[in-house]
Design an enzyme around this catalytic site. Structure first.
Site, PDB file in Angstrom:
ATOM      1  N   HIS A 179       0.803  -1.221   0.000  1.00 24.66           N
ATOM      2  CA  HIS A 179       0.000   0.000   0.000  1.00 24.66           C
ATOM      3  C   HIS A 179       0.836   1.270   0.000  1.00 24.66           C
ATOM      4  O   HIS A 179       0.340   2.323  -0.414  1.00 24.66           O
ATOM      5  CB  HIS A 179      -0.967   0.004   1.192  1.00 24.66           C
ATOM      6  CG  HIS A 179      -2.193  -0.806   0.942  1.00 24.66           C
ATOM      7  ND1 HIS A 179      -2.235  -2.162   1.129  1.00 24.66           N
ATOM      8  CD2 HIS A 179      -3.425  -0.452   0.482  1.00 24.66           C
ATOM      9  CE1 HIS A 179      -3.442  -2.605   0.812  1.00 24.66           C
ATOM     10  NE2 HIS A 179      -4.179  -1.601   0.399  1.00 24.66           N
ATOM     11  N   GLY A 180       2.048   1.191   0.475  1.00 23.62           N
ATOM     12  CA  GLY A 180       2.862   2.404   0.446  1.00 23.62           C
ATOM     13  C   GLY A 180       4.196   2.211   1.107  1.00 23.62           C
ATOM     14  O   GLY A 180       4.368   1.367   1.984  1.00 23.62           O
TER      15      GLY A 180
END
Lengths: 378, 468
Positions: free
Chosen positions: B318-319
């Site tokens: 996700h990041g």
């Protein structure tokens, strides 16, 4: 309707809408200016390899498609109607509708803005009025939120705190409190401003506090044009607009109203004699601009029949346009300065160049809370 | 280009539909591919080349893997090369600065950050490329001989930048042979308009509230909770709205993408939540990481290890920031606790298990949306009165009133209530079904007009999942 027919109807209706609007988007001639928003509309961006590579074309195109969308004003109305009436939001883009009045959220209190304003006021006091014999006055015009916000659950600044801070930051100014004379009925339903026909008592109070008297004899005139105020033009909601009622007096005929505008071509300030009310602007999309021709950096009103030989300098915002004519009865000259269009440091040299004497006049700093709390303009 | 923007809705989409309709059957994929490249290049300009390179590598490796399928070592080598090149690309663009930053923090050195811009949708298309070559290696699907067909699969604009992560095996047949009908187009339009409405009317409005909260100088316990709940609804309506639009657009062009959300907020455990939330990502990690690691068919410790590996990867996907890793591991811990202890208690009470799940998810999204872990702790602390915040403030009361109806809409829209209700009405009476059939096209047109009005006004915002 059978499911099969429904599918066909659904596809047909949605396709009609999308392709219809799409075709209009492609072929509608681009407009240049939106009167309702008072803004220049984006045009089709320049298409070059460079603008494609750096993305300027794409961002320009997005702005263009938004600004030039067919029936844009109607769609804006739908958006705001949906936010307020369907999604039940209290405001849409910081504007709310209460008791039939459209008003802006003024929140939070910006002390930074008050500091900025006060710095300009102090500069003018120090360099002009402290040297003369006149008195300096300060008065604050409450916006509609003063009457509507707190009691109806909208975010609201502490107006008394704002006034106290201004008084504290401008100790050499005599404060004139006009809040007690005003109520929400004194404002337009759809615009920010107060109604000229409702503020004669305010003008009398200001005059009286400044040592002159006004008779208050005015003739009432109704402008034969619907007035959609600035908030209504921004939101485009299905609301009835306002009517402008303006006041005239016998002494107006003897007054000379001169505006001074900077001409960039000749690099000179050009005086133009005009009327107290501007007939052309009364017919424009914003008829409130009829009062002293709307936004002007510098105006003088000379009244040879004034009841005193006193002079007054008013530093004002747009609220001042409608109240200034009411004060002319008592002053041989009123000089009106709008610090949004003329720097505070330029006021003295420009007036000196134009032969407008300021030092010995009384000065009234008359600003609305809307501007005082958002003074980035000055 | 955003689905909720005027250029997409009234310039790009009508042109693509017309070209698609006009194109003869063999050219339809080419039209979609060309449109997808324009769509991608609109936002990413030169980085479109990177995506094409990723597709080309997958294409070549897919053919090589299949060609040498009888020579296992060679076939595996090409699979490894495919995985390594895909992941290298993802790591370079997404994680390099994260590693440099942490390397500097640990060593005290100051290696300059490369400040590499994250190509939009790289996490999605990399995973699609990976699934393709792995599936070919496993023999689940034959290698795609037609480059245009493979490129269309990876780059297809409806799902290119924010999913769902479409598995090649799910659309392999449709790339060559797919059907079009009024029924499919009508369903596609309905899903698209509903998704667009979810995004514009609910997600964007609640996103605005989150921004207001972040910049507010008048925070209170109530405001922290409003923010946490608003973001929880915002991310669901934003992301599931996008998935609805992707599925709807896919249908219009004849594709059947699998569902990506199934009302996750009605779950009664985190385990169930992850079976309903971002299903395409969950199943990807299950099939390509969890099961190959042994899944639950290993020792208890090995099972726990596998869970944590998957949830570390989920968070990191996700990041490139610690809050995403912590967010993933947070779910890892909860899932382990549920699996080995809590689940039996959760099954005893529907109400308490639902409250437990919602609380767990709300806290998780505060971590997810925090700029860093310090902010996450501050916000979670604020929700429980830590930090000297008052219980309520003028702003929190105002925004509760202003967004109250949107919260209610959000709560209702997060459940299958409306869907079940219309289904029941349809079942009960033929007349009611006919009325619903008349109402549906009208509602769709009204919604389309309303959701057009918002971007015209200029208040649209980018989809949240673009940054992944």
């Amino acid at each position: 309707m059978s499911t099969k027919v429904k599918n066909i109807v659904q596809v047909a209706l949605c396709a009609l809408l999308i392709f219809g609007l799409s075709l209009t988007c492609w072929f509608k001639p681009a407009e240049t200016f939106s009167q309702s928003e008072n803004k220049v509309l984006a045009q089709f961006p320049e298409l070059t390899l460079e603008s494609l590579a750096n993305g300027q074309f794409m961002s320009g195109f997005e702005s263009y498609t938004q600004d030039q969308f067919p029936l844009r004003d109607e769609f804006i109305g739908i958006k705001n109607f949906t936010s307020l009436n369907v999604l039940q939001q209290m405001d849409t883009n910081d504007i709310y509708l209460e008791d039939g009045y459209l008003a802006a959220l003024v929140y939070p209190l910006s002390e930074k803005s008050l500091d900025r304003v006060s710095d300009h006021f102090a500069h003018l006091y120090k360099n002009i009025f402290s040297k003369g014999e006149g008195n300096v006055y300060l008065s604050v015009i409450p916006d509609k939120g003063y009457f509507l916000a707190e009691k109806n659950g909208y975010l609201s600044i502490d107006y008394q705190k704002m006034i106290d801070l201004l008084k504290e930051k401008n100790p050499d100014f005599k404060y004139i409190d006009i809040t007690g004379l005003l109520s929400i009925d004194d404002y337009y339903f759809t615009d920010t401003h107060w109604r000229q026909d409702k503020i004669v008592d305010v003008a009398q109070k200001l005059a009286s506090e400044m040592g002159v008297e006004l008779s208050g004899d005015f003739k009432t005139n109704v402008l034969d044009k619907k007035f959609d105020g600035v908030y209504l033009r921004q939101l485009n909601l299905p609301l009835k607009g306002d009517t402008i009622t303006y006041l005239t007096a016998d002494h107006f005929d003897g007054c000379t109203v001169t505006r001074y505008n900077y001409d960039s071509k000749t690099n000179k300030i050009v005086p133009t004699v005009m009327g107290m009310y501007d007939d052309k602007k009364a017919e424009s999309y914003d008829p409130y601009e009829m009062f002293l021709s709307g936004a002007q950096e510098l105006i003088t009103i000379d009244n040879p029949n004034a009841t005193t030989d006193k002079e007054l300098v008013i530093f004002r915002d747009s609220f001042g346009s409608s109240i200034s004519p009411l004060l002319t009865e008592a002053y041989s000259r009123i000089t009106i300065v709008d610090l949004r269009y003329i720097k505070s440091t330029s006021v003295a040299p420009i007036c000196k160049m134009l032969g407008i004497e300021l030092e010995n006049a009384d000065a009234l700093f008359l600003y609305s809370t809307l501007i005082l709390n958002n003074a980035s303009f000055i | 280009m955003l689905f909720s923007s005027i250029p997409f809705l009234y310039y790009f989409l009508p042109c693509v539909v017309i070209l698609y309709l006009l194109a003869p059957k063999p050219a339809k994929n080419s039209v979609l591919l060309l449109a997808s490249l324009v769509f991608y290049a609109w936002g990413e300009k030169k980085l479109v080349v990177l995506m094409i390179a990723a597709i080309l590598l997958s294409y070549i490796f897919g053919l090589l893997i299949e060609k040498y399928k009888d020579r296992k070592n060679l076939s595996r080598l090409f699979l490894i090369l495919s995985v390594v090149t895909s992941l290298a690309m993802l790591f370079y663009y997404k994680y390099t600065d994260f590693f440099i930053y942490n390397f500097n923090a640990i060593t005290g050195l100051s290696v300059p950050l490369l400040k590499i811009a994250l190509p939009i949708g790289i996490s999605f298309y990399t995973f699609q490329c990976l699934s393709y070559t792995v599936d070919v290696y496993r023999g689940d699907v034959p290698a795609q001989k037609n480059f245009i067909a493979l490129a269309t699969y990876v780059a297809l604009f409806p799902q290119l930048i924010a999913g769902p992560i479409v598995r090649y095996s799910d659309v392999a047949l449709q790339l060559n042979e797919r059907t079009h009908s009024f029924e499919k187009v009508s369903y596609g339009i309905r899903r698209f308009v509903i998704g667009l409405s979810k995004k514009i009317l609910i997600a964007d409005a609640l996103g605005e509230l989150c921004d207001i909260f972040k910049s507010s100088g008048d925070k209170s316990v109530l405001f922290f909770w409003l923010y946490a709940i608003a973001f929880t609804l915002h991310i669901y309506f934003d992301f599931s709205g996008y998935s609805d639009m992707a599925i709807g657009l896919g249908k219009m062009f004849g594709f059947d993408f699998l569902e990506n959300f199934n009302y996750p907020y009605i779950s009664k455990s985190a385990t169930e939540f992850w079976r309903r939330w971002h299903m395409s990502l969950g199943s990807w990690f299950r099939d390509y990481i969890y099961i190959p690691l042994g899944g639950n068919r290993v020792s208890k410790l090995g099972h726990i290890r596998n869970i944590f590996i998957v949830w570390f990867a989920t968070g990191f996907w996700h990041g490139a920031a610690w809050n995403f890793i912590i967010w993933g591991l947070y779910f890892g811990v909860i899932l382990v606790v549920e699996k080995f202890w809590l689940m039996k208690y959760l099954k005893k009470s529907k109400v308490w298990s639902h409250i437990y799940l919602l609380f767990t998810v709300v806290i998780s999204f505060v971590i997810f949306n925090a700029a860093d872990m310090a902010e996450a702790f501050r916000y979670i602390g604020g929700m429980f009165g830590i930090g000297g915040y008052s219980l309520v403030s003028a702003e929190s009361v105002y925004y509760l009133r202003s967004y109250g109806f949107l919260f209610i809409l959000g709560f209702i829209g997060s459940t299958p209530l409306l869907k079940n209700l219309t289904a029941k009405i349809r079942e009960k009476s033929l007349t009611a079904e006919k009325i619903l059939n008349v109402a549906e096209p009208i509602v769709m047109v009204v919604l389309l007009v309303v959701v057009t009005a918002f971007p015209v006004y200029g208040s649209f915002s980018p989809f949240l999942y673009f940054r992944f």
